[in-house]
Design an enzyme around this catalytic site. Structure first.
Site, mmCIF file in Angstrom:
data_model
loop_
_atom_site.group_PDB
_atom_site.id
_atom_site.type_symbol
_atom_site.label_atom_id
_atom_site.label_comp_id
_atom_site.label_asym_id
_atom_site.label_seq_id
_atom_site.Cartn_x
_atom_site.Cartn_y
_atom_site.Cartn_z
ATOM 1 N NE ARG A 138 -2.745 -4.240 -7.391
ATOM 2 C CZ ARG A 138 -4.061 -3.989 -7.342
ATOM 3 N NH1 ARG A 138 -4.600 -3.064 -8.119
ATOM 4 N NH2 ARG A 138 -4.828 -4.614 -6.502
ATOM 5 C CB SER A 168 0.579 -9.125 -4.214
ATOM 6 O OG SER A 168 -0.531 -9.268 -3.380
ATOM 7 C CD GLU A 197 0.805 -6.115 -7.200
ATOM 8 O OE1 GLU A 197 0.039 -7.060 -7.507
ATOM 9 O OE2 GLU A 197 0.564 -5.319 -6.266
HETATM 10 C C1 LIG Z 1 1.991 -5.345 3.529
HETATM 11 C C2 LIG Z 1 1.756 -4.818 2.139
HETATM 12 C C3 LIG Z 1 0.473 -4.841 1.614
HETATM 13 C C4 LIG Z 1 0.238 -4.332 0.334
HETATM 14 N N1 LIG Z 1 -1.034 -4.356 -0.158
HETATM 15 C C5 LIG Z 1 -1.280 -3.844 -1.376
HETATM 16 C C6 LIG Z 1 -2.607 -3.816 -1.899
HETATM 17 O O1 LIG Z 1 -3.551 -4.237 -1.288
HETATM 18 N N2 LIG Z 1 -2.796 -3.289 -3.122
HETATM 19 C C7 LIG Z 1 -1.774 -2.792 -3.861
HETATM 20 O O2 LIG Z 1 -2.006 -2.294 -4.973
HETATM 21 N N3 LIG Z 1 -0.500 -2.805 -3.399
HETATM 22 C C8 LIG Z 1 -0.237 -3.310 -2.174
HETATM 23 N N4 LIG Z 1 1.045 -3.327 -1.710
HETATM 24 C C9 LIG Z 1 2.155 -2.857 -2.568
HETATM 25 C C10 LIG Z 1 2.477 -1.365 -2.443
HETATM 26 O O3 LIG Z 1 2.131 -0.864 -1.173
HETATM 27 C C11 LIG Z 1 1.794 -0.549 -3.540
HETATM 28 O O4 LIG Z 1 2.190 -0.970 -4.816
HETATM 29 C C12 LIG Z 1 2.075 0.942 -3.412
HETATM 30 O O5 LIG Z 1 1.293 1.641 -4.338
HETATM 31 C C13 LIG Z 1 3.548 1.283 -3.638
HETATM 32 O O6 LIG Z 1 3.741 2.606 -3.186
HETATM 33 P P1 LIG Z 1 5.185 3.090 -2.704
HETATM 34 O O7 LIG Z 1 5.064 4.515 -2.342
HETATM 35 O O8 LIG Z 1 5.694 2.192 -1.655
HETATM 36 O O9 LIG Z 1 6.000 2.923 -4.049
HETATM 37 P P2 LIG Z 1 7.478 2.326 -4.230
HETATM 38 O O10 LIG Z 1 7.464 0.895 -3.842
HETATM 39 O O11 LIG Z 1 8.461 3.196 -3.588
HETATM 40 O O12 LIG Z 1 7.622 2.439 -5.823
HETATM 41 C C14 LIG Z 1 6.835 1.611 -6.666
HETATM 42 C C15 LIG Z 1 6.991 2.135 -8.100
HETATM 43 O O13 LIG Z 1 6.359 3.405 -8.198
HETATM 44 C C16 LIG Z 1 7.287 4.358 -8.699
HETATM 45 N N5 LIG Z 1 7.005 5.651 -8.057
HETATM 46 C C17 LIG Z 1 6.942 5.905 -6.733
HETATM 47 N N6 LIG Z 1 6.670 7.193 -6.513
HETATM 48 C C18 LIG Z 1 6.582 7.773 -7.725
HETATM 49 C C19 LIG Z 1 6.343 9.105 -8.169
HETATM 50 N N7 LIG Z 1 6.128 10.104 -7.315
HETATM 51 N N8 LIG Z 1 6.350 9.346 -9.511
HETATM 52 C C20 LIG Z 1 6.563 8.353 -10.403
HETATM 53 N N9 LIG Z 1 6.789 7.072 -10.042
HETATM 54 C C21 LIG Z 1 6.798 6.791 -8.715
HETATM 55 C C22 LIG Z 1 8.659 3.831 -8.325
HETATM 56 O O14 LIG Z 1 9.667 4.374 -9.158
HETATM 57 C C23 LIG Z 1 8.438 2.337 -8.514
HETATM 58 O O15 LIG Z 1 8.566 1.993 -9.881
HETATM 59 C C24 LIG Z 1 1.308 -3.810 -0.422
HETATM 60 C C25 LIG Z 1 2.603 -3.792 0.116
HETATM 61 C C26 LIG Z 1 2.828 -4.279 1.396
HETATM 62 C C27 LIG Z 1 4.208 -4.223 1.963
#
Ligand SMILES: Cc1cc2nc3c(=O)[nH]c(=O)nc-3n(C[C@H](O)[C@H](O)[C@H](O)COP(=O)(O)OP(=O)(O)OC[C@H]3O[C@@H](n4cnc5c(N)ncnc54)[C@H](O)[C@@H]3O)c2cc1C
Length: 307
Positions: free
Chosen positions: A175, A224, A294
C-alpha cells in the site's frame, strides 16, 4: 492574486475541460463524507491536462481525486482545486501488455484482461478505485498487488511535463508508492501472464464472493482504514480491544469487519477521525502496536471535537 487574474485563468482553463465551483466532495467519496472543494476540474484528455496546468495559478493547491474510495475528506472541505481524471478512459491490450489511462475503473481493467485470457489483475475486480488511485496506493488483495505486474507509468508534473517512470523507480511495497507530491499519474502499462479466460473469471467470481461475505458493502465506507501491521491484522487487534461496533455520531466501526468504518448516514469526518484515533490509542495501549492509517486524509480536521 488579483480578482482579474483569478477570473482569467478560470475562463482560459475551460477550453481544456469542465471547471466547477463549490462542489460537494461527499458525493465523490465512497465514505460519503467531506465538505466542498473550491474548484473541481475535469480535463478532457491527457493533452488537455498538460495544456491546462500552466494556466492554473502556481499557488493553487491541487489534489488528484480518483474514485475517492480511499479518502477521508475534512468537513471543512478543500480550499484548492480537485483534479478529476475521470475522462481518461482509454484501455487497450497488445498481446500480454495492457495499457490504460488513469480514470479507468480497476474492475473494468480486470474484466478486459480476463476476456483476453491474461492473468495477474484479478484482484482489481474487487477494488472499487480507478487506475491512478490503484497505482498511488499500490492497491492489492488476495495475494496480488499493482506492483506485481506494473511495467511503467506516465506522469505529468505541475508544469504539464510528461515523463515515464519504470516501476523500479517507484519503490512500491505494501500500500505504498513513492510519487513526488506534484506527480499526476495519467496512464500505466502492465505485463500479464497468459491463462485460461474461464479460470480467470472463476477466480474473480470467488474473490467477489469472499468480499461480499466478509465486508460491509451495503453501507458507505472507505475499505480498510488501517494497514495490517507486520504478522498481524488490524481487524483482529481492533476487535480484541473491544471496539467492534463502537460508534461516534453516525460513524461506526463495522460489526461485520473491524477494519472498516461505515457511515450510517450523515457521519462527519470528525466522527470518523474520532474512531480512528480511539482505535489507534486502544491498540497502542493494549498491544504496543501503532495502527498506520491506510485511508488518506485531505483538508484540516477539527481536532478539538475528537474524543
Ligand atoms: C469496499 C472497498 C473495498 C476496498 N478494498 C481494497 C482492497 O482490497 N485493496 C486495496 O488496496 N484497497 C481497497 N480499497 C481502497 C481503495 O479502493 C484503493 O486504495 C484504491 O486504489 C483507491 O483508488 P481511488 O481511485 O479511489 O483513489 P482515491 O481514493 O481517489 O485516492 C487515493 C490516493 O491516490 C491519489 N491518486 C488518485 N489518483 C491519482 C493519480 N491519477 N495520480 C496521482 N495520485 C492519485 C489521491 O491523491 C489519494 O492520495 C477498498 C475500498 C473500498 C471502499
Amino acid at each position: 492574486m488579483s480578482h482579474e487574474l483569478l477570473v482569467n485563468w478560470q475562463i482560459d482553463v475551460q477550453a481544456y475541460g469542465e471547471l466547477q465551483y463549490d462542489v460537494a466532495l461527499s458525493q465523490h467519496t465512497t465514505l460519503a463524507v467531506g465538505g466542498n472543494a473550491r474548484f473541481y476540474f475535469k480535463p478532457k484528455s491527457i493533452e488537455a491536462l498538460q495544456q491546462s496546468l500552466p494556466i492554473i495559478p502556481q499557488d493553487m493547491e491541487l489534489f488528484v481525486l480518483g474514485r475517492g474510495s480511499n479518502l477521508l475528506i475534512s468537513d471543512n472541505g478543500f480550499d484548492g482545486l480537485i483534479l478529476d481524471l475521470g475522462c481518461l478512459q482509454s484501455l487497450a491490450m497488445n498481446q500480454a501488455t495492457l495499457r490504460t489511462e488513469a480514470g479507468c475503473r480497476m474492475s473494468k481493467i480486470a474484466q478486459k484482461a480476463a476476456s483476453m485470457g491474461y492473468a495477474g489483475l484479478e484482484f482489481m475486480a474487487t477494488v472499487p478505485g480507478d487506475l491512478g488511485g490503484g497505482v498511488a496506493m499500490n492497491a492489492g488483495a488476495f495475494g496480488q498487488q499493482v506492483s506485481d505486474t506494473l511495467q511503467h507509468i506516465d506522469i505529468i508534473d505541475r508544469d504539464g511535463n510528461l515523463s515515464i517512470l519504470p516501476r523500479e523507480q517507484l519503490a512500491m511495497h505494501y500500500r505504498h508508492t513513492v510519487l513526488s507530491h506534484d506527480s499526476i499519474v495519467v496512464s500505466a502499462s502492465f505485463l500479464l501472464q497468459e491463462d485460461d479466460a474461464n479460470d480467470i473469471r472463476m477466480r474473480m467470481r470467488d474473490m467477489r464472493q469472499q468480499r461480499s461475505q466478509s465486508q460491509p458493502l451495503a453501507l458507505p465506507n472507505c475499505g480498510s482504514v488501517f494497514k495490517n501491521p507486520d504478522n498481524d491484522y488490524a481487524a483482529r487487534l481492533i476487535e480484541a480491544v473491544g471496539l467492534k461496533g463502537e460508534q461516534r455520531g453516525q460513524a461506526q466501526i463495522s460489526e461485520v469487519h473491524a477494519n472498516f468504518i461505515v457511515n450510517h448516514g450523515g457521519a462527519t469526518a470528525n466522527d470518523v477521525l474520532a474512531l480512528i484515533r480511539c482505535a489507534q490509542s486502544r491498540v497502542q495501549q493494549q498491544f504496543q502496536i501503532y495502527l498506520e492509517p491506510e485511508v488518506r486524509m485531505l483538508g484540516s480536521m477539527d481536532k478539538e471535537n475528537i474524543s
